[in-house]
Design a protein around this motif. Structure first.
Motif, PDB file in Angstrom:
ATOM      1  N   ALA A  19      -9.865 -40.154  52.521  1.00 23.43           N
ATOM      2  CA  ALA A  19     -10.706 -41.340  52.376  1.00 23.43           C
ATOM      3  C   ALA A  19     -10.573 -42.249  53.594  1.00 23.43           C
ATOM      4  N   GLN A  20      -9.353 -42.396  54.094  1.00 22.13           N
ATOM      5  CA  GLN A  20      -9.143 -43.213  55.285  1.00 22.13           C
ATOM      6  C   GLN A  20      -9.827 -42.593  56.504  1.00 22.13           C
ATOM      7  N   ARG A  21      -9.739 -41.280  56.614  1.00 28.35           N
ATOM      8  CA  ARG A  21     -10.385 -40.583  57.733  1.00 28.35           C
ATOM      9  C   ARG A  21     -11.899 -40.735  57.646  1.00 28.35           C
ATOM     10  N   LEU A  22     -12.433 -40.592  56.450  1.00 25.58           N
ATOM     11  CA  LEU A  22     -13.871 -40.753  56.254  1.00 25.58           C
ATOM     12  C   LEU A  22     -14.301 -42.160  56.638  1.00 25.58           C
ATOM     13  N   MET A  82     -18.023 -34.032  58.560  1.00 24.27           N
ATOM     14  CA  MET A  82     -18.588 -33.215  57.488  1.00 24.27           C
ATOM     15  C   MET A  82     -17.491 -32.679  56.569  1.00 24.27           C
ATOM     16  N   GLU A  83     -16.365 -32.335  57.128  1.00 28.50           N
ATOM     17  CA  GLU A  83     -15.250 -31.868  56.302  1.00 28.50           C
ATOM     18  C   GLU A  83     -14.772 -32.977  55.366  1.00 28.50           C
ATOM     19  N   ALA A  84     -14.587 -34.176  55.912  1.00 23.98           N
ATOM     20  CA  ALA A  84     -14.132 -35.306  55.088  1.00 23.98           C
ATOM     21  C   ALA A  84     -15.174 -35.671  54.042  1.00 23.98           C
ATOM     22  N   LEU A  85     -16.446 -35.600  54.428  1.00 24.02           N
ATOM     23  CA  LEU A  85     -17.524 -35.929  53.496  1.00 24.02           C
ATOM     24  C   LEU A  85     -17.543 -34.957  52.321  1.00 24.02           C
ATOM     25  N   HIS A  86     -17.379 -33.670  52.592  1.00 19.80           N
ATOM     26  CA  HIS A  86     -17.425 -32.674  51.524  1.00 19.80           C
ATOM     27  C   HIS A  86     -16.191 -32.755  50.623  1.00 19.80           C
ATOM     28  N   VAL A  87     -15.048 -33.108  51.185  1.00 19.78           N
ATOM     29  CA  VAL A  87     -13.870 -33.316  50.337  1.00 19.78           C
ATOM     30  C   VAL A  87     -14.138 -34.434  49.341  1.00 19.78           C
ATOM     31  N   ARG A  88     -14.712 -35.523  49.827  1.00 23.94           N
ATOM     32  CA  ARG A  88     -15.018 -36.647  48.937  1.00 23.94           C
ATOM     33  C   ARG A  88     -16.100 -36.271  47.923  1.00 23.94           C
ATOM     34  N   TRP A  89     -17.108 -35.538  48.359  1.00 23.10           N
ATOM     35  CA  TRP A  89     -18.183 -35.079  47.467  1.00 23.10           C
ATOM     36  C   TRP A  89     -17.608 -34.259  46.310  1.00 23.10           C
ATOM     37  N   ASN A  90     -16.670 -33.366  46.619  1.00 31.00           N
ATOM     38  CA  ASN A  90     -16.063 -32.536  45.592  1.00 31.00           C
ATOM     39  C   ASN A  90     -15.169 -33.351  44.659  1.00 31.00           C
ATOM     40  N   GLU A  91     -14.490 -34.350  45.209  1.00 32.53           N
ATOM     41  CA  GLU A  91     -13.684 -35.231  44.360  1.00 32.53           C
ATOM     42  C   GLU A  91     -14.548 -35.933  43.325  1.00 32.53           C
ATOM     43  N   ILE A  92     -15.676 -36.441  43.768  1.00 36.33           N
ATOM     44  CA  ILE A  92     -16.580 -37.138  42.843  1.00 36.33           C
ATOM     45  C   ILE A  92     -17.064 -36.168  41.767  1.00 36.33           C
ATOM     46  N   GLY A  93     -17.437 -34.955  42.194  1.00 38.41           N
ATOM     47  CA  GLY A  93     -17.888 -33.964  41.232  1.00 38.41           C
ATOM     48  C   GLY A  93     -16.825 -33.624  40.210  1.00 38.41           C
ATOM     49  N   ASP A  94     -15.586 -33.477  40.672  1.00 37.57           N
ATOM     50  CA  ASP A  94     -14.488 -33.163  39.750  1.00 37.57           C
ATOM     51  C   ASP A  94     -14.266 -34.278  38.737  1.00 37.57           C
ATOM     52  N   SER A  95     -14.404 -35.515  39.185  1.00 33.94           N
ATOM     53  CA  SER A  95     -14.161 -36.646  38.284  1.00 33.94           C
ATOM     54  C   SER A  95     -15.265 -36.819  37.257  1.00 33.94           C
ATOM     55  N   LEU A  96     -16.403 -36.155  37.493  1.00 36.44           N
ATOM     56  CA  LEU A  96     -17.545 -36.273  36.588  1.00 36.44           C
ATOM     57  C   LEU A  96     -17.816 -34.985  35.822  1.00 36.44           C
ATOM     58  N   GLU A  97     -16.812 -34.105  35.749  1.00 38.61           N
ATOM     59  CA  GLU A  97     -16.968 -32.904  34.930  1.00 38.61           C
ATOM     60  C   GLU A  97     -17.253 -33.317  33.494  1.00 38.61           C
ATOM     61  N   PRO A  98     -18.281 -32.750  32.860  1.00 36.26           N
ATOM     62  CA  PRO A  98     -18.720 -33.249  31.556  1.00 36.26           C
ATOM     63  C   PRO A  98     -17.720 -33.081  30.416  1.00 36.26           C
ATOM     64  N   GLN A  99     -16.949 -31.984  30.402  1.00 38.81           N
ATOM     65  CA  GLN A  99     -16.074 -31.757  29.255  1.00 38.81           C
ATOM     66  C   GLN A  99     -15.032 -32.857  29.085  1.00 38.81           C
ATOM     67  N   PRO A 100     -14.306 -33.251  30.143  1.00 37.75           N
ATOM     68  CA  PRO A 100     -13.372 -34.378  29.984  1.00 37.75           C
ATOM     69  C   PRO A 100     -14.070 -35.681  29.582  1.00 37.75           C
ATOM     70  N   LEU A 101     -15.276 -35.898  30.099  1.00 42.84           N
ATOM     71  CA  LEU A 101     -16.011 -37.110  29.723  1.00 42.84           C
ATOM     72  C   LEU A 101     -16.336 -37.104  28.236  1.00 42.84           C
ATOM     73  N   LEU A 102     -16.683 -35.942  27.697  1.00 46.22           N
ATOM     74  CA  LEU A 102     -17.001 -35.831  26.281  1.00 46.22           C
ATOM     75  C   LEU A 102     -15.754 -35.953  25.412  1.00 46.22           C
ATOM     76  N   GLU A 103     -14.654 -35.381  25.866  1.00 47.11           N
ATOM     77  CA  GLU A 103     -13.426 -35.362  25.076  1.00 47.11           C
ATOM     78  C   GLU A 103     -12.710 -36.701  25.074  1.00 47.11           C
ATOM     79  N   ALA A 104     -12.836 -37.451  26.143  1.00 47.13           N
ATOM     80  CA  ALA A 104     -12.144 -38.741  26.240  1.00 47.13           C
ATOM     81  C   ALA A 104     -13.061 -39.778  26.872  1.00 47.13           C
ATOM     82  N   PRO A 105     -14.112 -40.193  26.151  1.00 47.62           N
ATOM     83  CA  PRO A 105     -15.078 -41.142  26.726  1.00 47.62           C
ATOM     84  C   PRO A 105     -14.492 -42.526  27.000  1.00 47.62           C
TER      85      PRO A 105
END
Length: 249
Positions: free
Chosen positions: A19-22, A87-110
């Motif tokens: 995040a700091q590098r980005l 681009m490397e730093a951007l994609h790392v952050r993009w994947n972090e956001i995606g992981d944090s928004l995985e639907p199953q955990p959101l459904l199990e612990a809203p």
């Protein structure tokens, strides 16, 4: 730049060094931008990326860069041989956001905060350093909004830019409007009439609702938006399937 207490709670779910590098690489782009243009901070980019991840359409992180900096944005980084690193730093952050928004955990612990926003506060030392580096002018710095506002502005800009966040009346449109209002509330100036009106309307106990409370509610709402658009996709696919079946009979 100091992390808010909210960001500190996420621990290992954020690669802090990345995040700091980005942020550092984004400052290179910001330093080359029109000084009269709105400041694009890491918060702005993070909010934009999150909206792309949440929304109804498939997206890629490059869309955020094209929208925020124009399609020729890599030129400034190319001059310093920094495009690949960015681009490397951007994609790392993009994947972090995606992981944090995985639907199953959101459904199990809203009731749990899964989202990992990069929302920053600027202390006086950091402000002086940013100005000295040319990353932002002193005038723009003085006009910078409250914590969370730039993240929300980035999110809402992505909503507007993608032209896909609309629904027919009565098809979840009212729910969508209310959720987007919760995001917009974070951008409203303190002590302003619109902010006071929103808090009075949205909260049964409006006393004591401050910027941090609005940010918390915004982030939970963004998680709800992720599930909302997934449900809309399921409904759309189901309706398309029924229509296809009808056409074959």
């Amino acid at each position: 730049m100091t992390d808010t207490p909210m960001a500190d709670e996420f621990g290992d779910s954020i690669d802090v060094e990345n995040a700091q590098r980005l942020g550092e690489l984004l400052a290179v782009l910001a330093g080359q931008a029109d000084p009269d243009a709105p400041a694009i901070t890491l918060d702005t980019l993070d909010g934009y990326l999150t909206a792309l991840r949440v929304g109804p359409s498939d997206a890629a992180p490059i869309q955020a860069m094209d929208a925020l900096f124009g399609e020729d944005w890599p030129a400034g980084l190319d001059e310093e041989d920094l495009t690949d690193a960015f681009m490397e730093a951007l994609h790392v952050r993009w994947n972090e956001i995606g992981d944090s928004l995985e639907p199953q955990p959101l459904l199990e612990a809203p009731e749990q905060m899964h989202l990992t926003p990069l929302i920053s506060e600027f202390d006086e030392e950091t402000k002086a350093e940013l100005v000295a580096q040319g990353a932002i002018t002193a005038e723009l710095l003085e006009r910078m909004p409250a914590p969370g506002a730039m993240w929300a502005q980035g999110f809402l800009q992505a909503v507007e830019d993608t032209h896909a966040w609309t629904l027919p009346d009565g098809d979840g449109a009212d729910d969508l409007r209310l959720m987007l209002e919760a995001v917009e509330a974070v951008t409203l100036a303190a002590d302003s009439t619109p902010r006071a009106a929103y808090i009075e309307k949205a909260y049964e106990e409006p006393d004591g609702i401050d910027q941090n409370a609005l940010i918390d509610d915004m982030l939970f709402t963004v998680q709800d938006l992720r599930l909302f658009w997934m449900q809309q996709r399921v409904l759309k696919d189901a309706i398309s399937g029924l229509a296809s079946d009808d056409s074959t009979h």
